[in-house]
Write a protein that holds these residues in place. Structure first.
Motif, PDB file in Angstrom:
ATOM      1  N   LYS A  27       5.899  -0.750   3.380  1.00 46.58           N
ATOM      2  CA  LYS A  27       6.294  -2.164   3.331  1.00 46.58           C
ATOM      3  C   LYS A  27       5.149  -3.063   3.774  1.00 46.58           C
ATOM      4  N   THR A  32       8.083   5.457   1.723  1.00 47.81           N
ATOM      5  CA  THR A  32       8.307   4.021   1.600  1.00 47.81           C
ATOM      6  C   THR A  32       7.300   3.259   2.444  1.00 47.81           C
ATOM      7  N   ILE A  81       7.891  -3.889  -1.016  1.00 45.37           N
ATOM      8  CA  ILE A  81       8.201  -2.499  -0.682  1.00 45.37           C
ATOM      9  C   ILE A  81       7.943  -1.606  -1.894  1.00 45.37           C
TER      10      ILE A  81
END
Length: 214
Positions: free
Chosen positions: A138, A136, A152
């Motif tokens: 961001k 992940t 994201i």
């Protein structure tokens, strides 16, 4: 240019070159933060985008009582998606968009990651795990109108139902989300429902086994 630098003292030439590079870098900046995804725009209303959504009926999110959830109608290249909409400050306003890609491969995720870096620069935050099952990234960006936007990109391949399998992307207008949360908190305070409904009990008295699954 080279002849110019040859006639300058070495230290001064280095300073001039550094300044020139800074000027060039300033002229090349990342794109403004995104306000639209899959034809859906942050800040738009559910009514205005009724044709892109499965139903105008809004379900309240149990985790975020100030936010409602509406599914996105099927779109080419996407497996599914939903929008979060305000229920308090500006009912029906879209504050967050999440889309799940049809291609769930890591190779596609890497292509998306490369394209996003080229467009918006390096991400601000990493939220993956050490096992590589969750990746992940961001970005904290700002749209052309000054709105702060969170972006994201996520890839997940595991068995935890808390995460969406495959590849997904999410953009959120963070100030709009905050506005809804503050509005909801003010409503609760005004109605006298702001206190916690949980009983104040000593955790040690309950025993650790009480907090574990069986």
């Amino acid at each position: 240019m080279h002849a110019f630098f040859r006639h300058l003292p070495r230290a001064l030439a280095a300073c001039v070159l550094a300044l020139a590079l800074l000027v060039l870098a300033a002229g090349v900046r990342a794109a403004d933060g995104p306000m639209e995804l899959a034809g859906i725009r942050l800040g738009a209303t559910v009514d205005a985008l009724a044709g892109k959504l499965v139903s105008p009926v809004v379900d309240r999110s149990p985790q975020r009582p100030s936010i409602g959830v509406v599914a996105v109608a099927p779109l080419p290249g996407y497996r599914s998606g939903y929008v979060d909409v305000g229920l308090c400050a500006k009912p029906g306003r879209i504050v967050r968009i999440k889309m799940n890609y049809a291609d769930d491969s890591l190779a596609f995720f890497n292509k998306l990651m490369t394209a996003l870096k080229q467009r918006y620069g390096e991400p601000r935050e990493w939220r993956g795990n050490a096992f590589g099952t969750l990746r992940t990234w961001k970005w904290g960006l700002r749209a052309a109108n000054g709105e702060p936007v969170s972006l994201i990109l996520m890839h997940y391949e595991g068995e935890d139902g808390a995460f969406t399998d495959g590849n997904s992307i999410r953009i959120a207008a963070t100030s709009m989300v905050r506005e809804e949360e503050l509005c909801r908190a003010a409503e609760k305070k005004a109605s006298g429902a702001g206190g916690s409904a949980h009983l104040a009990v000593d955790a040690e008295a309950l025993g650790l086994d009480w907090f574990l699954p069986h």
